[in-house]
Motif scaffolding. Sequence first.
Motif, PDB file in Angstrom:
ATOM      1  N   VAL A  70       2.524  -3.086  -3.724  1.00 29.61           N
ATOM      2  CA  VAL A  70       3.954  -2.859  -3.911  1.00 29.61           C
ATOM      3  C   VAL A  70       4.758  -3.734  -2.962  1.00 29.61           C
ATOM      4  O   VAL A  70       5.816  -4.270  -3.337  1.00 29.61           O
ATOM      5  CB  VAL A  70       4.283  -1.359  -3.693  1.00 29.61           C
ATOM      6  CG1 VAL A  70       5.791  -1.147  -3.673  1.00 29.61           C
ATOM      7  CG2 VAL A  70       3.657  -0.515  -4.787  1.00 29.61           C
ATOM      8  N   ALA A  80       7.400  -6.502  -4.301  1.00 31.25           N
ATOM      9  CA  ALA A  80       8.788  -6.507  -3.854  1.00 31.25           C
ATOM     10  C   ALA A  80       9.164  -7.857  -3.250  1.00 31.25           C
ATOM     11  O   ALA A  80      10.271  -8.373  -3.477  1.00 31.25           O
ATOM     12  CB  ALA A  80       9.007  -5.390  -2.833  1.00 31.25           C
ATOM     13  N   TYR A 128      11.585  -3.009  -2.834  1.00 28.82           N
ATOM     14  CA  TYR A 128      10.491  -2.142  -2.367  1.00 28.82           C
ATOM     15  C   TYR A 128      10.875  -0.671  -2.490  1.00 28.82           C
ATOM     16  O   TYR A 128      10.069   0.152  -2.955  1.00 28.82           O
ATOM     17  CB  TYR A 128      10.138  -2.472  -0.915  1.00 28.82           C
ATOM     18  CG  TYR A 128       9.113  -1.508  -0.337  1.00 28.82           C
ATOM     19  CD1 TYR A 128       7.760  -1.650  -0.636  1.00 28.82           C
ATOM     20  CD2 TYR A 128       9.514  -0.438   0.459  1.00 28.82           C
ATOM     21  CE1 TYR A 128       6.825  -0.744  -0.146  1.00 28.82           C
ATOM     22  CE2 TYR A 128       8.587   0.470   0.954  1.00 28.82           C
ATOM     23  CZ  TYR A 128       7.245   0.316   0.648  1.00 28.82           C
ATOM     24  OH  TYR A 128       6.324   1.220   1.130  1.00 28.82           O
ATOM     25  N   VAL A 157      10.663   0.079  -6.266  1.00 25.78           N
ATOM     26  CA  VAL A 157       9.345  -0.031  -6.887  1.00 25.78           C
ATOM     27  C   VAL A 157       8.402   1.044  -6.384  1.00 25.78           C
ATOM     28  O   VAL A 157       7.559   1.559  -7.129  1.00 25.78           O
ATOM     29  CB  VAL A 157       8.747  -1.438  -6.642  1.00 25.78           C
ATOM     30  CG1 VAL A 157       7.302  -1.511  -7.153  1.00 25.78           C
ATOM     31  CG2 VAL A 157       9.600  -2.490  -7.323  1.00 25.78           C
TER      32      VAL A 157
END
Length: 336
Positions: A81, A85, A327, A330
């Motif tokens: 992740v 991002a 971030y 997500v």
Amino acid sequence: MPQLLPPLLILVLLFAILFDYTNGFHDAANAIATSVSTQALTPATAVLMAATLNFVGALISTEVALTLGKGIVVTQIVTMVVVLAALIGAITWNFITWRFGLPTSSSHALTGGLVGAAIAKAGLDGVQWDGLIEKFMIPTLLAPVIGLVIGVVFIVIIYWVFRHAQPARLQSRFRLAQTASAAFMAFSHGSNDAQKTMGVMTLALVAGGVLPAANFHVPIWVILVSASAMAAGTLVGGWRIIRTVGGRIVKIAPAQGFAAETSAGAVLLATAHLGFPVSTTHVITGAIMGAGGVGRVKAVRWGVAGSILGAWLITLPAAGLVAAAAYLIVRVVFGP
């Protein structure tokens, strides 16, 4: 390459390839802008040559990839992740600056994205500040200055050596020589810029458990995919940025274009060997200002140069902020 990869890892790799593609049409224009503007090469020939040599240049080293993959952020806190991002931040900034024809740095955008996502994940402790400063910030500041200085010295030497030549014949000869200098610049660009995506893809593979963190290395298929994506992006072209770099900063003649491309290519090869992920945009712009401004400082369009400088200064924090915001969004879907 494993047969079955986690869906999130596949998504991250696809975003990495998209970033490399945008890097191709965004930054690779730098390699051919001066040759196109001086009519040393036709646009179609220049793009095809740049795409080919970007691919070849990307195969010669992985030092820059290793720096991006394990020298900027703390590897232990990196998740897929975080990488996703970072890529969203870099891609978003690339598209924004491409839309306005600003030759900003994809290197800055990607590094800013990594830093922003890492801080959003783990705070300031998520960044290797020594590595960021020594491997990125200092070389980034010095590289365009070195490109400018070498560009000045090189064009002065050229003018001195050919001081008795007829100006028209001199420019005609250097228009031919620009084929070689543009090829050299494209090769050097590939040796530095494609590696940045290699590093991020490898970082994602480590975060996804596909590669061991203890033995950080770039798989051959990652090298080939990154090189191909950049070459494909180059084929699309970057005509907005070509116009800015090739003519709006300072109007250059073939001899000056040859000096700028050769100077910038030499700096990029040296930094790739040392593992410094410098900005090809910064280096070639500095070299163009150096070679094109000798004896005619007023010919430099300082307003355009100022706009470019402003975009450079905000690229890293802007991409970082977008990545940090990405971030936070997500992770709601995929977790931290």
